[in-house]
Design a protein around this motif. Structure first.
Motif, PDB file in Angstrom:
ATOM      1  N   HIS A  94     -18.033  49.396  32.086  1.00  0.00           N
ATOM      2  CA  HIS A  94     -17.391  48.099  31.879  1.00  0.00           C
ATOM      3  C   HIS A  94     -16.605  48.137  30.576  1.00  0.00           C
ATOM      4  CE1 HIS A  94     -16.899  43.804  31.021  1.00  0.00           C
ATOM      5  NE2 HIS A  94     -16.964  43.660  32.339  1.00  0.00           N
ATOM      6  N   GLU A  95     -15.490  47.429  30.544  1.00  0.00           N
ATOM      7  CA  GLU A  95     -14.629  47.465  29.360  1.00  0.00           C
ATOM      8  C   GLU A  95     -15.304  46.927  28.101  1.00  0.00           C
ATOM      9  OE1 GLU A  95     -11.163  45.361  30.731  1.00  0.00           O
ATOM     10  OE2 GLU A  95     -12.133  43.411  30.582  1.00  0.00           O
ATOM     11  N   ASN A  96     -16.350  46.141  28.229  1.00  0.00           N
ATOM     12  CA  ASN A  96     -17.049  45.621  27.049  1.00  0.00           C
ATOM     13  C   ASN A  96     -18.287  46.421  26.674  1.00  0.00           C
ATOM     14  OD1 ASN A  96     -15.317  43.482  26.326  1.00  0.00           O
ATOM     15  ND2 ASN A  96     -16.096  42.295  28.045  1.00  0.00           N
ATOM     16  N   ASP A  97     -18.545  47.520  27.391  1.00  0.00           N
ATOM     17  CA  ASP A  97     -19.664  48.386  27.014  1.00  0.00           C
ATOM     18  C   ASP A  97     -19.375  49.083  25.697  1.00  0.00           C
ATOM     19  OD1 ASP A  97     -21.331  47.818  29.165  1.00  0.00           O
ATOM     20  OD2 ASP A  97     -20.535  49.456  30.391  1.00  0.00           O
ATOM     21  N   ASN A 118     -13.238  45.777  34.832  1.00  0.00           N
ATOM     22  CA  ASN A 118     -13.473  44.464  34.233  1.00  0.00           C
ATOM     23  C   ASN A 118     -14.520  43.710  35.048  1.00  0.00           C
ATOM     24  OD1 ASN A 118     -12.141  43.461  36.516  1.00  0.00           O
ATOM     25  ND2 ASN A 118     -10.278  42.942  35.411  1.00  0.00           N
ATOM     26  N   ASP A 119     -14.685  42.424  34.771  1.00  0.00           N
ATOM     27  CA  ASP A 119     -15.701  41.616  35.458  1.00  0.00           C
ATOM     28  C   ASP A 119     -15.444  41.489  36.962  1.00  0.00           C
ATOM     29  OD1 ASP A 119     -17.171  41.165  33.146  1.00  0.00           O
ATOM     30  OD2 ASP A 119     -16.055  39.349  32.640  1.00  0.00           O
ATOM     31  N   LYS A 120     -14.206  41.690  37.384  1.00  0.00           N
ATOM     32  CA  LYS A 120     -13.857  41.590  38.806  1.00  0.00           C
ATOM     33  C   LYS A 120     -13.834  42.956  39.484  1.00  0.00           C
ATOM     34  CE  LYS A 120     -11.166  37.449  38.028  1.00  0.00           C
ATOM     35  NZ  LYS A 120      -9.855  36.815  38.071  1.00  0.00           N
ATOM     36  N   ASP A 121     -14.366  43.968  38.809  1.00  0.00           N
ATOM     37  CA  ASP A 121     -14.384  45.349  39.296  1.00  0.00           C
ATOM     38  C   ASP A 121     -12.986  45.925  39.519  1.00  0.00           C
ATOM     39  OD1 ASP A 121     -17.100  45.672  39.143  1.00  0.00           O
ATOM     40  OD2 ASP A 121     -17.465  45.099  41.224  1.00  0.00           O
TER      41      ASP A 121
END
Length: 138
Positions: A94-97, A118-121
């Motif tokens: 995930h981009e926020n990892d 992102n959150d929407k895969d």
């Protein structure tokens, strides 16, 4: 390196992706034009695989060993699909990892990049071992 740096800060944003039904020729053109090492593969907008330079080299070596003649090799480039050489179900992040987590994933696997979602895969980037090394040395 800043503590708790996120993947989104170091990833290559907006990677060029290909559909799994694209001809092998498309991968070669994309890697040559943009000097990419890895290309995400999609099916109807969803991630289904990844193709690397190594995958291409292996496929070309197979073609050279199995075929003779320039025409036949060119014909194969038009008819072999990306899905025939891609690695299915690639490891993603995930981009926020945290980039430390990305480092651990890369160390555990036999691959050199992670596709970033992102959150929407949706595919939003690629982070490579080189990107992480560069971030850690700053």
């Amino acid at each position: 390196m800043m503590k708790n740096q996120r993947v989104i800060e170091i990833m290559n944003k907006d990677p060029k992706c290909l559909e799994k039904s694209s001809p092998l020729k498309s991968v070669v053109e994309l890697i040559s034009a943009h000097r990419f090492s890895h290309v995400p593969v999609l099916s109807e907008g969803k991630l289904v695989g990844i193709v690397s330079k190594s995958d291409l080299i292996n496929r070309f070596l197979q073609m050279l060993n199995q075929t003779s003649g320039k025409f036949y090799s060119k014909m194969l480039m038009e008819h072999i699909k990306v899905e025939d050489i891609m690695k299915a179900d690639p490891i993603t992040i995930h981009e926020n990892d945290d980039i430390e987590y990305a480092s651990e994933l890369l160390l555990q696997g036999e691959f050199h990049s992670l596709i970033v979602l992102n959150d929407k895969d949706a595919v939003t980037g690629i982070v490579t071992a080189y990107d992480i090394l560069k971030a850690k040395s700053q």
